[in-house]
Scaffold this active site. Structure first.
Site, PDB file in Angstrom:
ATOM      1  N   LYS A 116       0.825  -1.209   0.000  1.00 32.17           N
ATOM      2  CA  LYS A 116       0.000   0.000   0.000  1.00 32.17           C
ATOM      3  C   LYS A 116       0.855   1.253   0.000  1.00 32.17           C
ATOM      4  O   LYS A 116       0.556   2.220  -0.711  1.00 32.17           O
ATOM      5  CB  LYS A 116      -0.963   0.010   1.192  1.00 32.17           C
ATOM      6  CG  LYS A 116      -2.113  -0.957   1.026  1.00 32.17           C
ATOM      7  CD  LYS A 116      -3.227  -0.726   2.037  1.00 32.17           C
ATOM      8  CE  LYS A 116      -4.410  -1.661   1.761  1.00 32.17           C
ATOM      9  NZ  LYS A 116      -5.407  -1.632   2.823  1.00 32.17           N
ATOM     10  N   LYS A 154      -8.432 -11.399  -7.024  1.00 34.62           N
ATOM     11  CA  LYS A 154      -9.381 -11.634  -5.935  1.00 34.62           C
ATOM     12  C   LYS A 154     -10.566 -10.672  -6.051  1.00 34.62           C
ATOM     13  O   LYS A 154     -10.374  -9.491  -6.328  1.00 34.62           O
ATOM     14  CB  LYS A 154      -8.620 -11.391  -4.628  1.00 34.62           C
ATOM     15  CG  LYS A 154      -9.421 -11.440  -3.351  1.00 34.62           C
ATOM     16  CD  LYS A 154      -8.525 -11.172  -2.151  1.00 34.62           C
ATOM     17  CE  LYS A 154      -8.814  -9.822  -1.526  1.00 34.62           C
ATOM     18  NZ  LYS A 154      -9.712  -9.788  -0.407  1.00 34.62           N
ATOM     19  N   LYS A 185     -13.940  -5.617  -2.327  1.00 37.03           N
ATOM     20  CA  LYS A 185     -14.860  -4.497  -2.139  1.00 37.03           C
ATOM     21  C   LYS A 185     -14.360  -3.254  -2.840  1.00 37.03           C
ATOM     22  O   LYS A 185     -15.132  -2.422  -3.292  1.00 37.03           O
ATOM     23  CB  LYS A 185     -14.989  -4.169  -0.644  1.00 37.03           C
ATOM     24  CG  LYS A 185     -15.945  -5.047   0.117  1.00 37.03           C
ATOM     25  CD  LYS A 185     -16.127  -4.497   1.532  1.00 37.03           C
ATOM     26  CE  LYS A 185     -15.505  -5.389   2.575  1.00 37.03           C
ATOM     27  NZ  LYS A 185     -14.337  -4.896   3.245  1.00 37.03           N
TER      28      LYS A 185
HETATM   29  P1  ATP Z   1     -11.048  -4.353   0.685  1.00 34.93           P
HETATM   30  O1  ATP Z   1     -11.113  -4.309  -0.805  1.00 34.93           O
HETATM   31  O2  ATP Z   1     -11.661  -3.183   1.371  1.00 34.93           O
HETATM   32  O3  ATP Z   1      -9.712  -4.769   1.237  1.00 34.93           O
HETATM   33  P2  ATP Z   1     -12.117  -7.015   0.693  1.00 34.93           P
HETATM   34  O4  ATP Z   1     -13.407  -7.215  -0.004  1.00 34.93           O
HETATM   35  O5  ATP Z   1     -10.889  -7.463  -0.004  1.00 34.93           O
HETATM   36  O6  ATP Z   1     -12.027  -5.506   1.108  1.00 34.93           O
HETATM   37  P3  ATP Z   1     -11.661  -7.509   3.513  1.00 34.93           P
HETATM   38  O7  ATP Z   1     -12.494  -6.539   4.249  1.00 34.93           O
HETATM   39  O8  ATP Z   1     -10.192  -7.302   3.402  1.00 34.93           O
HETATM   40  O9  ATP Z   1     -12.286  -7.759   2.056  1.00 34.93           O
HETATM   41  O10 ATP Z   1     -11.875  -8.954   4.095  1.00 34.93           O
HETATM   42  C1  ATP Z   1     -12.932  -9.351   4.934  1.00 34.93           C
HETATM   43  C2  ATP Z   1     -12.974 -10.855   4.967  1.00 34.93           C
HETATM   44  O11 ATP Z   1     -13.450 -11.368   3.717  1.00 34.93           O
HETATM   45  C3  ATP Z   1     -11.607 -11.499   5.192  1.00 34.93           C
HETATM   46  O12 ATP Z   1     -11.724 -12.589   6.078  1.00 34.93           O
HETATM   47  C4  ATP Z   1     -11.215 -11.970   3.806  1.00 34.93           C
HETATM   48  O13 ATP Z   1     -10.372 -13.084   3.828  1.00 34.93           O
HETATM   49  C5  ATP Z   1     -12.551 -12.311   3.168  1.00 34.93           C
HETATM   50  N1  ATP Z   1     -12.499 -12.121   1.716  1.00 34.93           N
HETATM   51  C6  ATP Z   1     -12.424 -10.943   1.071  1.00 34.93           C
HETATM   52  N2  ATP Z   1     -12.412 -11.114  -0.256  1.00 34.93           N
HETATM   53  C7  ATP Z   1     -12.454 -12.463  -0.459  1.00 34.93           C
HETATM   54  C8  ATP Z   1     -12.459 -13.287  -1.630  1.00 34.93           C
HETATM   55  N3  ATP Z   1     -12.406 -12.760  -2.841  1.00 34.93           N
HETATM   56  N4  ATP Z   1     -12.521 -14.624  -1.477  1.00 34.93           N
HETATM   57  C9  ATP Z   1     -12.571 -15.165  -0.237  1.00 34.93           C
HETATM   58  N5  ATP Z   1     -12.569 -14.449   0.897  1.00 34.93           N
HETATM   59  C10 ATP Z   1     -12.516 -13.113   0.803  1.00 34.93           C
END
Ligand code: ATP
Ligand code: LTN
Length: 334
Positions: A114, A197, A200
């Protein structure tokens, strides 16, 4: 008999959670809350490390909590609360920062990624100490297990190191937590870019399935998901990442095995398969979406539930913090 403790959380970084959050986190949390004394937080203090509109952050915090509940986290059974409602998090994070090495924190890959992207002027000290705040979240609750995605494993390892160091220096204070990392199949990829991946904060939302999307919008995204020209519904992560991702989502949401789904769609095209998946998604998320929106219609009631749970969390957290303050030699106020 006391149940072992579990802690996990998510940042309120969007209006809606996405399918990866649901399959990779919430479905397991829902299951694990039966056999653990579980604490689930909406980590709004962590969210401050990204630029936010204040009114939107408040709204995203409520929406994230509502979706936890709508997805089956029971606020009468598990302690579901907002991180900033329990001041002990920020307080313990300060103490832990004094036992964290500068180099140690600098080796966190999420920080390195980051900060490289943002440049040094736009990289805050808060982003640097993000993992220390996460360690405070976990250690305040004498946590046994921390279910997280692969990307958070290093942060939980740091948490373990800090707990062991503190215990060695000041006497046993913290339970040393174990990370529980979900297996590879639980990783959901972007529908338009099936090697990245699903996230969000993806740049484009064309490949993201949101929990709160209108079912018709989700169906459209599934019908447009990137596949390949081979035409067979078969799991092959390397050569058929798009179809494999859809199979993983299908299997996770129905509780079926992938080979059984491959058999069902043998000799049928991607169109049929996608249509069936769209139905599965609508069936699963329709009720979740309805429950979440209903709760958001009554924010006062949701706020009340969160307040009750924050009080429960604070009871546990304050006891740990008081012990920490004593151990490090802070003078008690009489
Ligand atoms: P951001 O983009 O804000 O980082 P994110 O959608 O990647 O958000 P996080 O808030 O970092 O998600 O993660 C919350 C939970 O959801 C964590 O336990 C993470 O492992 C799970 N998670 C997020 N994206 C995935 C994915 N694509 N597949 C499986 N698990 C996920
Ligand atoms: N950093 C985590 C969110 C998080 C968390 C926690 C997860 C903050 N504190 C404590 C587990 C335990 C993330 O980005 N997914």
């Amino acid at each position: 008999m006391n149940k072992p403790r579990l802690y996990s959380g998510m940042q309120p970084s969007a209006d809606s959670l996405q399918v990866g959050n649901y399959i990779g986190a919430l479905m397991q949390w829902r299951e694990l809350q039966q056999s653990y004394e579980a604490f689930f937080s909406v980590v709004d203090l962590h969210a401050l490390t990204q630029p936010n509109d204040p009114a939107e952050l408040r709204e995203k915090t409520r929406r994230t909590a509502a979706q936890y509940i709508a997805a089956g986290i029971e606020p009468s059974k598990s302690t579901l609360y907002v991180q900033s409602h329990v001041p002990a998090h920020a307080e313990l994070a300060w103490v832990l920062s004094t036992v964290t090495g500068f180099g140690e924190a600098g080796r966190m890959t999420q920080f390195k990624d980051k900060s490289q992207r943002y440049g040094s002027d736009a990289t805050s000290v808060g982003l640097f100490t993000y993992p220390v705040l996460m360690a405070a979240d976990i250690l305040l609750y004498q946590t046994d297990i921390v279910p997280v995605g692969d990307d958070q494993k290093q942060h939980v390892e740091l948490t373990r190191d800090l707990a062991e160091r503190f215990n060695a220096r000041f006497g046993t204070t913290f339970q040393v937590p174990m990370p529980v990392i979900q297996q590879d199949t639980a990783r959901i990829y972007d529908l338009q870019n099936p090697t990245a991946k699903m996230s969000k904060s993806a740049e484009s939302d064309a490949g993201v399935l949101w929990l709160l999307d209108d079912p018709a919008v989700s169906a459209k995204k599934i019908m447009r998901a990137v596949t390949d020209s081979d035409g067979t519904v078969r799991y092959d992560r390397e050569n058929k990442p798009g179809v494999s991702n859809l199979l993983v989502i299908f299997a996770a949401l129905t509780g079926r095995q992938i080979p059984a789904i491959e058999d069902e769609f043998a000799g049928r095209g991607y169109g049929d398969f996608k249509k069936a998946l769209a139905e599965v998604v609508t069936e699963e998320f329709g009720p979740v979406r309805a429950r979440a929106l209903e709760m958001l219609d009554d924010p006062a009631e949701l706020d009340r539930v969160l307040a009750v749970n924050a009080a429960k969390a604070a009871e546990v957290a304050d006891a740990t913090l008081a012990d920490v303050y004593d151990k490090v030699g802070l003078l008690r106020r009489v």
